[in-house]
Scaffold this motif. Structure first.
Motif, short mmCIF file in Angstrom:
data_model
loop_
_atom_site.label_atom_id
_atom_site.label_comp_id
_atom_site.label_asym_id
_atom_site.label_seq_id
_atom_site.Cartn_x
_atom_site.Cartn_y
_atom_site.Cartn_z
N THR B 47 0.79 -1.22 0.00
CA THR B 47 0.00 0.00 0.00
C THR B 47 0.83 1.28 0.00
O THR B 47 0.37 2.32 -0.47
CB THR B 47 -0.93 0.05 1.23
OG1 THR B 47 -0.11 -0.13 2.39
CG2 THR B 47 -1.98 -1.03 1.17
N ALA B 48 2.06 1.22 0.51
CA ALA B 48 2.84 2.45 0.62
C ALA B 48 3.31 2.92 -0.75
O ALA B 48 3.49 2.11 -1.66
CB ALA B 48 4.04 2.21 1.53
N PRO B 49 3.53 4.20 -0.93
CA PRO B 49 4.10 4.69 -2.18
C PRO B 49 5.58 4.33 -2.27
O PRO B 49 6.22 4.02 -1.27
CB PRO B 49 3.90 6.21 -2.09
CG PRO B 49 3.70 6.50 -0.65
CD PRO B 49 3.18 5.27 0.00
N ALA B 50 6.12 4.42 -3.48
CA ALA B 50 7.52 4.07 -3.68
C ALA B 50 8.41 5.21 -3.21
O ALA B 50 7.99 6.36 -3.13
CB ALA B 50 7.77 3.79 -5.15
N LYS B 51 9.68 4.86 -2.86
CA LYS B 51 10.65 5.90 -2.52
C LYS B 51 11.81 5.78 -3.49
O LYS B 51 12.31 4.68 -3.73
CB LYS B 51 11.16 5.68 -1.09
CG LYS B 51 10.10 5.98 -0.04
CD LYS B 51 10.65 5.80 1.35
CE LYS B 51 9.58 6.13 2.38
NZ LYS B 51 9.91 5.55 3.69
N ALA B 52 12.24 6.92 -4.04
CA ALA B 52 13.23 6.85 -5.11
C ALA B 52 14.63 6.52 -4.61
O ALA B 52 15.29 5.63 -5.13
CB ALA B 52 13.23 8.14 -5.89
N PHE B 53 15.09 7.21 -3.60
CA PHE B 53 16.49 7.04 -3.20
C PHE B 53 16.64 6.37 -1.85
O PHE B 53 17.73 6.17 -1.37
CB PHE B 53 17.21 8.41 -3.19
CG PHE B 53 17.17 9.07 -4.53
CD1 PHE B 53 18.06 8.68 -5.52
CD2 PHE B 53 16.24 10.05 -4.82
CE1 PHE B 53 18.02 9.27 -6.78
CE2 PHE B 53 16.19 10.65 -6.06
CZ PHE B 53 17.09 10.27 -7.05
N LEU B 54 15.50 6.05 -1.24
CA LEU B 54 15.56 5.49 0.11
C LEU B 54 15.05 4.07 0.13
O LEU B 54 14.32 3.64 -0.76
CB LEU B 54 14.70 6.34 1.06
CG LEU B 54 15.11 7.80 1.18
CD1 LEU B 54 14.07 8.56 1.97
CD2 LEU B 54 16.48 7.92 1.84
N LYS B 55 15.45 3.36 1.16
CA LYS B 55 14.93 2.02 1.37
C LYS B 55 13.49 2.10 1.91
O LYS B 55 13.06 3.15 2.39
CB LYS B 55 15.76 1.32 2.45
CG LYS B 55 16.95 0.54 1.96
CD LYS B 55 17.75 0.14 3.19
CE LYS B 55 18.57 -1.10 3.10
NZ LYS B 55 18.13 -2.27 2.51
N GLY B 56 12.81 0.98 1.81
CA GLY B 56 11.56 0.85 2.55
C GLY B 56 10.33 1.40 1.86
O GLY B 56 9.29 1.58 2.50
N GLY B 57 10.42 1.65 0.55
CA GLY B 57 9.22 2.09 -0.15
C GLY B 57 8.31 0.91 -0.45
O GLY B 57 8.68 -0.25 -0.26
N GLY B 58 7.11 1.22 -0.93
CA GLY B 58 6.16 0.17 -1.30
C GLY B 58 5.80 0.25 -2.76
O GLY B 58 6.48 0.94 -3.54
N VAL B 59 4.77 -0.46 -3.13
CA VAL B 59 4.33 -0.43 -4.53
C VAL B 59 2.84 -0.13 -4.62
O VAL B 59 2.19 -0.50 -5.60
CB VAL B 59 4.63 -1.76 -5.24
CG1 VAL B 59 6.13 -1.97 -5.38
CG2 VAL B 59 3.99 -2.93 -4.51
N ALA B 261 15.12 -6.16 -3.56
CA ALA B 261 14.05 -6.62 -2.69
C ALA B 261 12.69 -6.18 -3.23
O ALA B 261 11.74 -6.97 -3.28
CB ALA B 261 14.24 -6.08 -1.28
N ILE B 262 12.63 -4.93 -3.66
CA ILE B 262 11.36 -4.43 -4.20
C ILE B 262 10.97 -5.21 -5.45
O ILE B 262 9.81 -5.59 -5.64
CB ILE B 262 11.48 -2.93 -4.56
CG1 ILE B 262 11.86 -2.12 -3.33
CG2 ILE B 262 10.20 -2.41 -5.18
CD1 ILE B 262 10.73 -1.70 -2.46
#
Ligand SMILES: Nc1ncnc2c1ncn2[C@@H]1O[C@H](COP(=O)(O)OP(=O)(O)O)[C@@H](O)[C@H]1O
Ligand SMILES: [Mg+2]
Lengths: 310, 295, 274
Positions: B47-59, B261-262
């Motif tokens: 559910t989380a939005p993606a993060k471009a330069f950071l870890k831990g984003g979602g899809v 990982a993503i």
């Protein structure tokens, strides 16, 4: 008496609701069909007009385009001509297509023979769903696995970066395998039962029957299957682009970074300005891709026609 | 030379080996996708939005975009494919016009999807000024989807016994009514199966989308359902990177620290979704068929 | 009306013997004039001019491939686009084989039941109500009533009255065929064409079907193709014998069976054919 006949005739000649619906339905469904045809014509027309601009607007010679070995549309060479040699990509595309077809064909036909001749039961229960699932896996997933498994493996075995035609071939092999397999099964299925029975009755072993009778009779269909697989390999973009290394150089070896028509297109189109030579040259690559797709189509037709004549 | 009996045994043994290997390849593929991908999956990831330069984003946004595009593309392509299939089934005469049309459809189905995407870029994004948008993407997917869907619907119609059609005609139905009111309802289970399977293909398609729906996924405000607002999930004019495009994008750009990982997680989602489509197709098709025929 | 080629002694067989029905109580409702049917270049019906009496059952018999189905299907123009049909088909004085005829309207008056039962993949109720709804009958009570009377006329009502919403595809062969008859008569045709309707049925279903047809005769004019001689004998008033695209003999059924005038007919009805 006469009056009632006339009345009946009138009733029977009235344009009924059904007749109106019929015309309406015909028009609507035909429009849908024409829309699809228009899409095809549109695609071919647009890509051709863009792709030919390189030659007619930018006056690049077709021969230079097809035989030139250096691809650098932004740069002009010593003679002041732009470097738009597409040979590296054309070579790359053909190599990777032919190689993956060579690897996939025996596996695909073997599996098809297994499914149709040796163990139809296991074929229907296990291999049929397996091929269907393999067809369903998206090409980016193949690309990703290629990137995270095949490329490192190639690197470990052959050194270098691991990117290149070999990795691309491995990925495409798995990608076209299910397509070729299921079409081969169709080809084998089309061979009448009595061919096999006649051969077995003459004392041939099962393998002799398969090899000398079934495969021979199914040859046109099997060839069609392989050509379809090659068309798919030739046109595949992202999975290949992810593992081939994207260096627009003549492929020196199977493990050097190279490129294909599709890989250069996917990486390039977004980085060029519409109407520029760089951009037009990419559209010429797209045109080559489109023409090859037509050629594959034609080959399938020719095989089909020959198969029917026999 | 071996005698034919030994040869037979060796050959059949080899064929067992080949078939086994193909099964192994699939198992390895599925195994790899699921083993590396499933651990990534979490509510946050989905559910989380993606993060471009950071870890831990979602899809989250990409997943939503994939479904939105899928639904739009299906809504556009289904009626067209249905109409075309009905014409081919009922009205097309056996002449050169029909042959030409069928050839054109075959050509469209064999065009590389990247070519379809480039055409979409040229026509919708540039010529019609739709920009990188859901709409451009949906049209590109429609073109990609039309030929196979048309063929699958036509095949479905052809599985219905022609005596049904004649039964309709004998009641004074027009041919149009006979097809749409008699043949079509009877073919629904098989058409549905075809539609869902083609949905799976569309869902995983990326090459046709990178230059039409675009490669960026602006954040969405899931409380704003006014399609004219730029951050509304329903806005058809916003760029919309899908899950499949996302996998390609983060792997070719390599600026995301946890790209691998993503990608694993996204691949697992993609493959699971497609497996789901497959099972749904089979299950619903069978069930509907039973409903139709059972007492 | 008496149209036989020639009247000769009973000892010598005729080549052709046609006696058109002439019964004032049952005037001609349908007739073919100068009818020829071609599949491509091949002529499938070359001599097939018959008159059909209203509210009677006429049987078309003859060896397989003799053109019975072709003839029957031409009568309500089911052969449009499949075959070329020339000549006139007069229905109550109107030639229905003209291009200007609205075939959809015409087929509502000349209904057809096929060899293989072909119920639609719909409920039993909808199989019957379906065509009516398409032509604007939407009143639920009216539909209910038509469904009930049609099923009763087809002798199926008692067996299915509690299952009207179940799929018609679950019916047995005999029931399915009677549903098809109910479906055909629900649109209130004038003429009912049946092409070997019992050939896929067991003997019990067949005899029920025959009873149904005898009932229906009061309201409909029936033309039935059958390969079953006994059936023709049991139910029909008139019988036409087809051979190689020609009607060789046409007369009352009792004449055809007890006193055939043509050698081939005689062979055929006595079972020494071929
Ligand atoms: N659709 C068709 N196309 C071409 N020929 C046909 C077709 N239907 C029937 N025929 C031919 O017409 C002749 C008469 O067939 P048919 O009317 O079916 O005979 P019957 O019903 O008496 O068995 C046969 O020779 C048959 O092969
Ligand atoms: Mg027949």
């Amino acid at each position: 008496m006469m009056k009632s006949t006339q009345q009946l005739e009138q009733q029977l000649k009235r344009h009924s609701k059904a007749a109106k619906l019929e015309i309406w339905g015909k028009v609507v469904s035909f429009s849908a069909l024409i829309l699809i045809v228009a899409v095809v014509v549109g695609i071919i027309g647009f890509v051709a007009s863009k792709g030919l601009a390189t030659f007619f607007t930018n006056h690049v010679s077709l021969w230079d385009f097809l035989s030139g070995k250096s691809w650098n549309p932004g740069v002009t060479d010593a003679n002041g001509k732009p470097e738009v040699g597409a040979l590296p990509m054309i070579m790359g595309s053909f190599l990777i297509t032919v190689l993956s077809a060579i690897v996939a064909t025996p596996f695909a036909i073997g599996t098809a023979v297994f499914m149709n001749e040796i163990s139809p039961n296991k074929g229907a229960k296990i291999l049929q769903p397996v091929t269907e699932l393999l067809v369903g896996i998206p090409s980016v997933v193949y690309g990703f696995i290629g990137l995270s498994v095949v490329v490192p493996a190639t690197r470990a075995i052959f050194g270098g970066s691991g990117f290149g035609i070999l990795s691309g071939t491995c990925v495409l092999f798995v990608m076209i395998l299910p397509t070729v397999t299921s079409m081969s099964v169709d080809a084998l299925r089309a061979v009448p039962r009595y061919y096999r029975e006649a051969s077995l009755a003459l004392g041939a072993t099962q393998w002799q029957t398969i090899y000398k009778v079934v495969l021979r009779a199914a040859t046109p269909g099997l060839m069609t299957a392989v050509v379809f697989g090659m068309a798919r390999a030739f046109g595949e973009a992202l999975a290949v682009q992810m593992v081939i290394g994207n260096a627009a150089l003549m492929p020196g070896s199977l493990v050097d970074p190279s490129s294909t028509l599709t890989s250069v297109l996917t990486t390039g189109i977004g980085n060029t300005v519409m109407g520029s030579l760089q951009n037009n040259a990419l559209w010429s690559l797209a045109l080559v891709l489109l023409l090859m797709s037509l050629v594959f189509n034609l080959i399938v037709r020719l095989i089909g026609r020959k198969g029917r004549l026999q | 030379m071996m005698n034919p009996k030994t040869q037979n045994k060796v050959a059949i043994g080899t064929l067992y080996g080949v078939a086994g290997l193909v099964v192994l390849i699939l198992l390895a593929l599925l195994g790899y996708i699921l083993v590396s991908g499933l651990p990534q999956l979490s509510w946050h990831f989905l559910t989380a939005p993606a993060k471009a330069f950071l870890k831990g984003g979602g899809v989250g946004v990409q997943l939503y975009n994939s479904f939105y595009l899928l639904i739009l593309a299906m809504l556009i392509s289904f009626p067209i494919a249905l109409g075309a299939a009905i014409y081919l089934y009922e009205y097309a005469k056996d002449n050169w016009v029909t042959t030409t049309i069928r050839t054109a459809i075959e050509i469209l189905s064999s065009l590389p999807s990247v070519v379809v995407g480039l055409f979409g870029f040229l026509f919708f994004v540039v010529k019609l000024r739709l920009g990188f948008s859901i709409l451009s993407g949906a049209f590109a997917l429609t073109f990609f989807n039309l030929p196979l869907l048309t063929r699958s619907i036509e095949d479905s119609l052809r599985t219905i016994d022609t005596t049904q059609r004649e039964g309709g005609l004998a009641l004074g139905l027009s041919r149009w009514e006979a097809v749409t009111r008699v043949i079509l309802p009877a073919a629904v289970p098989s058409i549905l199966t075809g539609v869902i399977l083609s949905a799976g293909r569309v869902f995983g398609e990326a090459a046709a989308l990178i230059y039409t729906a675009g490669q960026s996924a602006p954040a969405l405000d899931f409380t704003d359902w006014n399609p004219f607002n730029i951050s509304s999930p329903l806005n058809p004019m916003r760029p919309a990177e899908t899950l499949a495009v996302h996998i390609w994008k983060i792997n070719s750009e390599g600026i995301m620290p946890d790209a691998k990982a993503i990608s694993s997680g996204s691949s697992a989602v993609l493959v699971l979704a497609i497996l789901l489509f497959n099972f749904a197709a089979r299950y619903l098709g069978k069930r509907l068929y039973k409903r139709l025929t059972s007492a | 009306m008496f149209l036989s080629n020639d009247v000769q002694g009973n000892t010598e067989m005729l080549e052709r013997h046609i006696v058109q029905p002439a019964d004032a109580e049952h005037p001609t409702i349908l007739s073919t004039e100068d009818l020829h049917v071609y599949y491509g270049k091949k002529e499938a019906i070359s001599e097939g001019d018959l008159r059909f009496a209203s509210n009677q059952i006429t049987a078309l018999i003859g060896p397989s491939g003799s053109g019975k189905s072709t003839f029957l299907r031409s009568l309500n123009r089911m052969n449009d686009r499949i075959a070329t049909v020339t000549g006139r088909i007069m229905y109550r004085g109107v030639d229905i084989n003209q291009p200007s005829i609205d075939v959809y309207e015409m087929r509502r008056r000349v209904g057809m039941v096929f060899q293989r039962p072909n119920p639609f993949a719909k409920s039993i109720y909808d199989n019957i109500a379906f065509a009516l709804r398409l032509r604007g009958t939407t009143d639920k009570h009216e539909l209910d009533e038509i469904v009930e009377t049609s099923l009763k006329q087809a002798a199926l009502w008692n067996q299915v009255k509690d299952d009207l919403n179940k799929s018609a595809l679950a019916l047995s062969g005999g029931q399915a065929q009677r549903l098809c008859i109910a479906r055909a008569i629900a649109v209130k045709p004038d003429i009912l064409l049946l092409d070997e309707p019992a050939s896929a049925l067991d003997p019990v279903s067949t005899s029920q079907l025959e009873d149904t047809l005898l009932e229906l005769k009061q309201n409909y004019s029936i033309i039935i193709v059958t390969h079953n001689m006994q059936q023709a004998g049991r139910i029909s008033e008139y019988t036409a014998f087809f051979n190689q695209g020609r009607v060789l003999e046409y007369d009352t059924t009792s004449h055809i069976f007890t006193n055939p005038q043509v050698q081939i007919t005689s062979d055929y009805v006595s079972g020494n054919f071929g």
